[in-house]
Design a protein around this motif. Structure first.
Motif, PDB file in Angstrom:
ATOM      1  N   ILE A   1       0.864  -1.316   0.047  1.00 26.51           N
ATOM      2  CA  ILE A   1       0.027   0.116   0.137  1.00 26.51           C
ATOM      3  C   ILE A   1       0.875   1.096   0.126  1.00 26.51           C
ATOM      4  CG2 ILE A   1      -1.664   1.629   1.517  1.00 26.51           C
ATOM      5  CD1 ILE A   1      -2.919  -1.134   2.289  1.00 26.51           C
ATOM      6  N   ILE A   2       2.026   1.430   0.882  1.00 27.53           N
ATOM      7  CA  ILE A   2       2.815   2.616   0.750  1.00 27.53           C
ATOM      8  C   ILE A   2       3.449   2.705  -0.440  1.00 27.53           C
ATOM      9  CG2 ILE A   2       4.812   3.298   1.774  1.00 27.53           C
ATOM     10  CD1 ILE A   2       2.822   3.419   3.847  1.00 27.53           C
ATOM     11  N   SER A   3       3.924   1.595  -1.142  1.00 30.47           N
ATOM     12  CA  SER A   3       4.617   1.991  -2.392  1.00 30.47           C
ATOM     13  C   SER A   3       3.611   2.355  -3.518  1.00 30.47           C
ATOM     14  CB  SER A   3       5.435   0.417  -2.681  1.00 30.47           C
ATOM     15  OG  SER A   3       4.556  -0.567  -2.800  1.00 30.47           O
ATOM     16  N   ILE A   4       2.531   1.775  -3.386  1.00 33.00           N
ATOM     17  CA  ILE A   4       1.494   2.152  -4.539  1.00 33.00           C
ATOM     18  C   ILE A   4       1.036   3.497  -4.222  1.00 33.00           C
ATOM     19  CG2 ILE A   4      -0.772   1.547  -5.366  1.00 33.00           C
ATOM     20  CD1 ILE A   4      -0.440  -1.362  -4.719  1.00 33.00           C
ATOM     21  N   VAL A   5       0.736   3.903  -3.040  1.00 25.73           N
ATOM     22  CA  VAL A   5       0.272   5.384  -2.751  1.00 25.73           C
ATOM     23  C   VAL A   5       1.394   6.264  -3.041  1.00 25.73           C
ATOM     24  CG1 VAL A   5      -0.660   6.895  -0.855  1.00 25.73           C
ATOM     25  CG2 VAL A   5      -1.284   4.519  -1.009  1.00 25.73           C
ATOM     26  N   SER A   6       2.547   5.923  -2.703  1.00 25.76           N
ATOM     27  CA  SER A   6       3.897   6.753  -3.085  1.00 25.76           C
ATOM     28  C   SER A   6       3.867   7.120  -4.492  1.00 25.76           C
ATOM     29  CB  SER A   6       4.864   6.285  -2.432  1.00 25.76           C
ATOM     30  OG  SER A   6       4.847   6.156  -0.942  1.00 25.76           O
ATOM     31  N   THR A   7       3.705   5.732  -5.252  1.00 30.34           N
ATOM     32  CA  THR A   7       3.844   5.962  -6.856  1.00 30.34           C
ATOM     33  C   THR A   7       2.755   6.902  -7.274  1.00 30.34           C
ATOM     34  OG1 THR A   7       4.978   3.841  -6.654  1.00 30.34           O
ATOM     35  CG2 THR A   7       4.247   4.788  -8.764  1.00 30.34           C
ATOM     36  N   ILE A   8       1.548   6.562  -6.886  1.00 30.85           N
ATOM     37  CA  ILE A   8       0.515   7.380  -7.308  1.00 30.85           C
ATOM     38  C   ILE A   8       0.697   8.946  -7.253  1.00 30.85           C
ATOM     39  CG2 ILE A   8      -1.809   7.915  -6.970  1.00 30.85           C
ATOM     40  CD1 ILE A   8      -2.401   4.605  -6.190  1.00 30.85           C
ATOM     41  N   LYS A   9       1.036   9.180  -5.977  1.00 32.95           N
ATOM     42  CA  LYS A   9       1.288  10.685  -5.545  1.00 32.95           C
ATOM     43  C   LYS A   9       2.438  11.229  -6.274  1.00 32.95           C
ATOM     44  CE  LYS A   9       2.257  13.565  -1.556  1.00 32.95           C
ATOM     45  NZ  LYS A   9       2.620  13.588  -0.200  1.00 32.95           N
ATOM     46  N   GLY A  10       3.585  10.522  -6.538  1.00 33.91           N
ATOM     47  CA  GLY A  10       4.483  10.983  -7.312  1.00 33.91           C
ATOM     48  C   GLY A  10       3.896  11.133  -8.922  1.00 33.91           C
ATOM     49  N   THR A  11       3.326  10.137  -9.525  1.00 26.04           N
ATOM     50  CA  THR A  11       2.733  10.211 -10.909  1.00 26.04           C
ATOM     51  C   THR A  11       1.791  11.405 -10.681  1.00 26.04           C
ATOM     52  OG1 THR A  11       2.797   7.819 -11.122  1.00 26.04           O
ATOM     53  CG2 THR A  11       1.329   9.035 -12.386  1.00 26.04           C
TER      54      THR A  11
END
Length: 419
Positions: A33-43
């Motif tokens: 969840i942390i990695s996916i949310v961080s990637t979404i936010k970065g994108t």
């Protein structure tokens, strides 16, 4: 409570491998969840930066064909009826709007301006009729020479300022300052070269990104004094407005407010109206599309938290069975049900909280790895980290409840007899 936490750590340490394997489901779920949310936010930040650009919070208000598909109206099509020039009073009203830092009115031609120097020709580049307020508003700084001085504008001097790309195209590395170029049979003296005061570059991850942003990054621009504009092009051309706002999220609302103000003076009957370029809305649409896809991944990753919770319940039931005599002894010497209940609930919560903390660290590391391998941006989300740790603790309480109730309800005599 402190005693329960101490006993929980003792129990976890006494069965290190079993505790780690129990936490593994929580670790994997939180890390995902942390990695996916961080990637979404970065994108999403990349989408916003690529569309908005330099981050100088400038929105442009220009004329549009509102009745024919909302595409920009250019002065190359002719001067529209009923659209007045922007007066000093109107600019004052724009500057008085909330969140407006600075503003500048300017003329613009996009296609039919050509500039010549020797055998070099620069055709079809955006050409602007400006005063010095434009450079400050749009984030240009002088690289060579100077900006316009009051006499340039007051005396209609035939001078010109180039951006870096225009200077390179016309002069091929030659110093342009003091040189003369020609436009519409008028000789113009180059007095300065400007550049944007940011080093922003869009993130290019595909050929599609390349073609979207290549033209804007490589385009040239030429700047003339606004007083000289009628001599080269036409009198009474309506201007556009560039507005710098105090923060990015205000760009849409300020742009709309300026467009509404300008349209109060607009009497055109052919659907030519002022509108703001809404790059924030474009960014939001792309972000919503990105979120809709990636949120499904978050739900899939959450399944591993459910599996981890079941693992916690299983190991706590085993722990209750192993410690039946201990529970019976505590009850025999007067321990209440609530004390036994909270002891096992605390142990389950501590176990999953440790898994949550390890999952957060793993998720941050995984996000950085994804960023380097896939060349995608990441932005670590603090709310997601807090949510991960708190949610893991809640999972421990929920899935530890049944084993804890079982332990609290054991009959002390039967518990003491347990082998």
């Amino acid at each position: 409570m402190i005693e329960n936490i101490r006993l929980s750590f003792q129990g976890i340490w006494a069965h290190k491998m079993r505790s780690f394997l129990t936490m593994l489901g929580i670790i994997i779920g939180i890390a995902s969840i942390i990695s996916i949310v961080s990637t979404i936010k970065g994108t999403n930040e990349q989408i916003k930066q690529n569309l908005i650009g330099a981050g100088n919070n400038v929105t442009r208000i220009q004329l549009y064909h509102s009745t024919d598909g909302n595409y920009p109206y250019t002065m190359d099509e002719g001067i529209p009826d009923g659209v007045p020039l922007i007066t000093e009073e109107t600019m004052g009203a724009i500057l008085d709007l909330p969140e407006v830092e600075s503003a500048a009115a300017y003329n613009k031609r996009s296609y039919n301006a050509s500039f010549f120097y020797g055998n070099a020709t620069l055709s079809g580049c955006p050409t602007f009729g400006v005063d010095n307020a434009y450079f400050g508003t749009c984030g240009y700084t002088i690289k060579k020479g100077r900006l316009f001085v009051p006499n340039d504008i007051d005396d209609f001097r035939p001078v010109v300022i180039l951006d870096e790309n225009a200077a390179k195209s016309l002069f091929q590395g030659e110093d342009p300052i003091g040189k003369t170029i020609e436009c519409n049979s008028i000789a113009l003296t180059v007095v300065g070269v400007v550049e944007l005061d940011t080093k922003f570059e869009p993130v290019i991850n595909s050929m599609e990104d390349y073609w979207i942003y290549a033209n804007s990054q490589n385009s040239s621009a030429v700047f003339l004094p606004n007083s000289l504009w009628p001599a080269l092009f036409a009198y009474d051309e309506p201007q556009e407005v560039a507005v710098q706002v105090s923060y990015t999220e205000a760009m849409s609302s300020v742009g709309k407010a300026v467009a509404d103000l300008l349209n109060t003076y607009n009497t055109n009957t052919n659907g030519i109206v002022y509108k703001a370029e809404d790059t924030l809305e474009q960014a939001k649409e792309l972000q919503d599309l990105s979120n809709a896809t990636n949120q499904q991944l978050v739900w899939i990753a959450s399944i591993s938290l459910l599996v981890g919770g079941i693992g916690v319940m299983n190991i706590m039931l085993v722990s209750v069975t192993e410690r039946t005599r201990e529970i019976g002894l505590k009850k025999a010497i007067g321990a209440k049900k609530s004390r036994i209940l909270w002891q096992f609930l605390t142990e389950a919560a501590v176990l999953t909280s440790m898994g949550g903390v390890l999952g957060v660290g793993t998720g941050i590391g995984l996000a950085e790895i994804i960023s380097r391998v896939a060349q995608t941006p990441v932005a670590i989300s603090v709310p997601a980290i807090i949510f991960g740790v708190v949610f893991s603790m809640i999972i421990g309480i929920i899935f530890g409840l049944i084993p804890s109730v079982k332990a609290a309800n054991l009959n002390p005599i039967d518990a003491l007899r347990h082998e």
